[in-house]
Design a protein around this motif. Structure first.
Motif, PDB file in Angstrom:
ATOM      1  N   ALA A 163       5.084   4.508  64.573  1.00  0.00           N
ATOM      2  CA  ALA A 163       5.748   5.506  63.730  1.00  0.00           C
ATOM      3  C   ALA A 163       5.505   6.910  64.266  1.00  0.00           C
ATOM      4  O   ALA A 163       6.275   7.829  64.003  1.00  0.00           O
ATOM      5  N   SER A 164       4.443   7.062  65.095  1.00  0.00           N
ATOM      6  CA  SER A 164       4.159   8.393  65.637  1.00  0.00           C
ATOM      7  C   SER A 164       5.259   8.871  66.579  1.00  0.00           C
ATOM      8  O   SER A 164       5.461  10.062  66.744  1.00  0.00           O
ATOM      9  N   ARG A 165       5.998   7.935  67.210  1.00  0.00           N
ATOM     10  CA  ARG A 165       7.052   8.440  68.108  1.00  0.00           C
ATOM     11  C   ARG A 165       8.468   8.047  67.671  1.00  0.00           C
ATOM     12  O   ARG A 165       9.437   8.574  68.205  1.00  0.00           O
ATOM     13  N   LEU A 166       8.598   7.121  66.724  1.00  0.00           N
ATOM     14  CA  LEU A 166       9.917   6.872  66.139  1.00  0.00           C
ATOM     15  C   LEU A 166       9.764   6.919  64.629  1.00  0.00           C
ATOM     16  O   LEU A 166       9.219   6.005  64.017  1.00  0.00           O
ATOM     17  N   LYS A 167      10.259   8.032  64.074  1.00  0.00           N
ATOM     18  CA  LYS A 167      10.092   8.168  62.622  1.00  0.00           C
ATOM     19  C   LYS A 167      11.260   7.530  61.893  1.00  0.00           C
ATOM     20  O   LYS A 167      11.121   7.050  60.767  1.00  0.00           O
ATOM     21  N   TRP A 168      12.407   7.534  62.534  1.00  0.00           N
ATOM     22  CA  TRP A 168      13.632   7.135  61.840  1.00  0.00           C
ATOM     23  C   TRP A 168      13.884   5.626  61.968  1.00  0.00           C
ATOM     24  O   TRP A 168      14.725   5.172  62.734  1.00  0.00           O
ATOM     25  N   GLY A 169      13.057   4.858  61.250  1.00  0.00           N
ATOM     26  CA  GLY A 169      13.180   3.403  61.259  1.00  0.00           C
ATOM     27  C   GLY A 169      12.645   2.846  59.955  1.00  0.00           C
ATOM     28  O   GLY A 169      12.307   3.599  59.036  1.00  0.00           O
ATOM     29  N   ILE A 170      12.533   1.520  59.894  1.00  0.00           N
ATOM     30  CA  ILE A 170      12.033   0.881  58.665  1.00  0.00           C
ATOM     31  C   ILE A 170      10.563   0.509  58.858  1.00  0.00           C
ATOM     32  O   ILE A 170      10.241  -0.244  59.789  1.00  0.00           O
ATOM     33  N   PRO A 171       9.670   1.021  58.018  1.00  0.00           N
ATOM     34  CA  PRO A 171       8.249   0.693  58.177  1.00  0.00           C
ATOM     35  C   PRO A 171       8.004  -0.806  58.012  1.00  0.00           C
ATOM     36  O   PRO A 171       8.627  -1.449  57.172  1.00  0.00           O
ATOM     37  N   PHE A 172       7.104  -1.325  58.829  1.00  0.00           N
ATOM     38  CA  PHE A 172       6.706  -2.737  58.691  1.00  0.00           C
ATOM     39  C   PHE A 172       5.988  -2.942  57.358  1.00  0.00           C
ATOM     40  O   PHE A 172       5.381  -2.001  56.829  1.00  0.00           O
ATOM     41  N   PRO A 173       5.998  -4.168  56.825  1.00  0.00           N
ATOM     42  CA  PRO A 173       5.214  -4.439  55.615  1.00  0.00           C
ATOM     43  C   PRO A 173       3.734  -4.148  55.886  1.00  0.00           C
ATOM     44  O   PRO A 173       3.278  -4.267  57.028  1.00  0.00           O
ATOM     45  N   GLU A 174       3.005  -3.802  54.836  1.00  0.00           N
ATOM     46  CA  GLU A 174       1.598  -3.378  54.967  1.00  0.00           C
ATOM     47  C   GLU A 174       0.747  -4.446  55.649  1.00  0.00           C
ATOM     48  O   GLU A 174      -0.201  -4.131  56.374  1.00  0.00           O
ATOM     49  N   SER A 175       1.083  -5.716  55.439  1.00  0.00           N
ATOM     50  CA  SER A 175       0.231  -6.773  55.986  1.00  0.00           C
ATOM     51  C   SER A 175       0.183  -6.748  57.515  1.00  0.00           C
ATOM     52  O   SER A 175      -0.680  -7.384  58.122  1.00  0.00           O
ATOM     53  N   PHE A 176       1.078  -6.021  58.145  1.00  0.00           N
ATOM     54  CA  PHE A 176       1.064  -5.904  59.606  1.00  0.00           C
ATOM     55  C   PHE A 176       0.112  -4.797  60.056  1.00  0.00           C
ATOM     56  O   PHE A 176      -0.087  -4.582  61.244  1.00  0.00           O
ATOM     57  N   GLY A 177      -0.418  -4.032  59.090  1.00  0.00           N
ATOM     58  CA  GLY A 177      -1.220  -2.865  59.439  1.00  0.00           C
ATOM     59  C   GLY A 177      -0.327  -1.634  59.433  1.00  0.00           C
ATOM     60  O   GLY A 177       0.892  -1.761  59.586  1.00  0.00           O
TER      61      GLY A 177
END
Ligand code: MSP
Length: 615
Positions: A235-249
């Protein structure tokens, strides 16, 4: 009731306004959807679901938004509005609109990632399909992206446009496309499965990819398949996407295909993101009985262990789709990643889509590109020549599956030759002559004549019906055949289907030249009774052919088809409604004896203006 028809398309990137390639694909799918609506009738309606939309995430969008000084959401909303306005203008009638920044879609993407993450290998306790890995690579700080050897110049170095390039480690999530030789994960060999699947579909006469020549191309690519698919970006270099579920870290967003390709599930008819949780609760008796039940699941052959669990009954009625895409995204995205993703999610071989791969519109042999400044704007063309002139050109001047050169001059030529001179003139002359010589009233042959294929008075109708049969065989997938002789006719050949409709008009114009109704009218006035009968037959043949032509052109030219029916004063009570046109009515003898035709109004005025190339 026949199986519902589900058609999907590529979802377009929202990093620029729509161009003629986007318009072509969405009109092509619209025509196929309309063709299937045309096939239904009151007794046997065919439900049709057309899904299209936009692909709104990604690095390019993030960069374009930054350049425009806008928040990414505001930026994609603006571009999305251009797409929806264009589809409205071009009469592209979709049933659902996919937008990847929509919360419903984000939820579906995350739920699917979670399902695959939770699908653990009993031996290792690891997900069978997704794993995390660190990779070292060359990173351009200025462009904020990893570089590959493709980006190296002839001297083997990365050029100055990349700014500072440094070696970096990056951790990401990967989706298995190939079997791990050590662990055997994911527990099957996806690559071998895909090869077998492609071969089986071909052997069954139901190829995975149409047209035929693309099957070999895809198969070769699968043979060479190595490695897995990276599905995340920090997420530090691609902000414009869908965050992974929390269980992935924390700190990861999905990357391109695991976002975009999921939209076909998100927006499929009957998809219910909470179906599996609800049914699980129902199974354990936590909730009262709902619309769906374990018994209903069993009736739908839904294996309890399947990850593919989205409101089975309605979803199953529609799934799988006929999927329309351009040649550039067959390999690897739609021909490799998508089927393996579906397999991982528990879709069976019978539940895999069919890919209809179209060619590209080029400009004087070259690719359209912003840098060449040769992008063709469909919005301008629709304003200049009318939406139907553009739809007609896009459907008639390209062979489905092959490339073609876009030319505004050709658009004008096709319109003038086929629509103004051939069909438009026929309509005008026929109605004028009927009004002048027979007070616009048609005299139909007797029922016994209409029902006797051998009767010479039905001969004209027989020829017209043979064109209708040809038209159908051009558009439809051929029925499964046990014959060892391979099918020669490729399906979805809209341009040849349109030719069949235009051939009927040419045949009618030739009839006018040959029989000269004006001469027959003169002879009748002079007391020749045979001339009157012949005049009536000719006028009936013309009006009846026009009725059938209107039905055949409706998928491509809905407005013009209504115009013809209006002028024939036919089915006026259904004016403007899609239900006015039925393929089942494209049989000879529909216009009854004594039917009074309407007044002629020029339907396709000639385009006289010299065509300047629209950019
Ligand atoms: N967003 C991806 C697709 C994701 S689908 C899960 C994408 N978008 S795109 O905007 O670049 O292309 C959308 C469609 O337009 C693709 O099917 C592509 O092949 C098609 N076309 C793009 N340029 C084209 C032409 N010049 N001619 C015809 N179609 C072309 O790829």
């Amino acid at each position: 009731m026949s199986k519902p028809f589900f058609i999907t398309t590529a979802i377009d990137y929202t990093n620029g306004a729509p161009h003629i390639g986007h318009a072509y694909e969405k009109v092509l799918a619209d025509v196929l959807a309309r063709y299937h609506r045309l096939k239904g009738d009151a007794e046997n309606p065919q439900e049709v679901f057309y899904l299209t939309g936009v692909d709104q995430h990604g690095q390019k969008v993030q960069q374009s938004a930054e350049k425009a000084g806008l928040e990414p959401q505001a930026y994609v909303d603006g571009i999305t509005a251009k797409f929806t306005a264009l589809w409205e203008k071009l009469d592209v009638k979709y049933s659902a609109w996919a937008a990847t920044t929509d919360p419903l879609h984000k939820e579906c993407v995350r739920a699917n990632l979670q399902k695959l993450w939770d699908d653990k290998d009993p031996a290792t306790g690891e997900s069978r399909w997704i794993y995390k890995k660190t990779q070292r690579g060359f990173y351009s700080v200025r462009q904020e992206q990893f570089l590959t050897d493709k980006e190296r110049g002839p001297d083997g170095q990365f050029g100055p446009e990349w700014g500072v390039v440094e070696e970096r480690d990056e951790e990401n999530f990967y989706f298995r496309l190939t079997q791990d030789p050590t662990t055997g994960l994911p527990g099957c060999d996806p690559k071998q499965w895909l090869l077998d699947f492609i071969d089986k579909r071909t052997a069954d006469g139901n190829p995975f990819v149409v047209p035929d020549f693309r099957v070999a191309e895809l198969r070769n690519a699968v043979e060479k398949l190595e490695g897995d698919l990276c599905i995340s970006r920090p997420a530090s270099r691609l902000k414009w996407g869908i965050p992974f579920p929390e269980s992935f870290g924390a700190g990861f967003v999905t990357y391109v295909w695991f976002d975009a390709l999921v939209n076909y599930i998100t927006y499929a008819p009957g998809h219910d993101p909470h179906y599996s949780e609800r049914t699980a609760k129902q199974r354990s008796g936590e909730e009262g009985s709902g619309a769906t039940s374990p018994a209903a699941d069993a009736a739908n052959n839904e294996p309890a262990s399947s990850l593919r669990s989205f409101a089975p009954s309605r979803f199953n009625d529609f799934w799988p789709p006929l999927h329309v895409i351009g040649k550039d995204i067959l390999i690897p995205a739609h021909g490799v990643y998508w089927p393996i993703m579906l397999k991982a999610l528990g879709f069976t071989d019978e539940e895999m889509p069919t890919l209809l791969v179209h060619g590209w519109w080029n400009i004087a042999g070259a690719k359209m590109s912003k840098s060449l400044g040769n992008i063709v704007d469909p919005d301008l063309l629709a304003d200049k020549y009318g939406p139907e002139a553009l739809r007609y050109y896009l459907m008639s001047d390209i062979t489905t599956g092959k490339d073609a050169d876009f030319s505004e001059e050709r658009l004008v030529q096709c319109y003038n030759a086929d629509l103004a001179n051939n069909l438009g003139n026929l309509l005008n002359r026929s109605l004028n002559m009927a009004a002048k010589y027979r007070e616009a009233k048609v005299r139909a042959p007797s029922v016994s004549v209409l029902q006797n294929a051998e009767d010479p008075h039905r001969a004209f109708g027989n020829v017209v019906e043979s064109w209708v049969r040809s038209y159908r065989s051009r558009v439809e997938m051929p029925p499964k055949s046990d014959s060892p002789i391979p099918q020669i006719i490729e399906p979805f050949m809209i341009h040849t289907a349109l030719n069949d409709a235009m051939d009927i008009a040419i045949y009618c114009n030739a009839l006018i030249q040959q029989r000269q109704p004006w001469t027959l009218a003169k002879a009748e006035k002079a007391g020749d009774a045979n001339a009157l009968q012949e005049l009536d037959t000719v006028l009936y043949n013309l009006a009846e052919s026009l009725r059938i032509i209107a039905i055949l052109i409706w998928p491509v030219l809905p407005d013009a088809a209504h115009g013809i029916f209006d002028q024939l004063a036919w089915k006026l009570d259904e004016g403007g409604k899609d239900t006015r046109f039925r393929l089942a009515d494209a049989v000879w003898g529909g216009l009854p004896d004594g039917h009074v035709l309407g007044r002629p109004v020029p339907l396709f005025p000639r385009i006289e203006a010299p065509a300047a190339e629209a950019k």
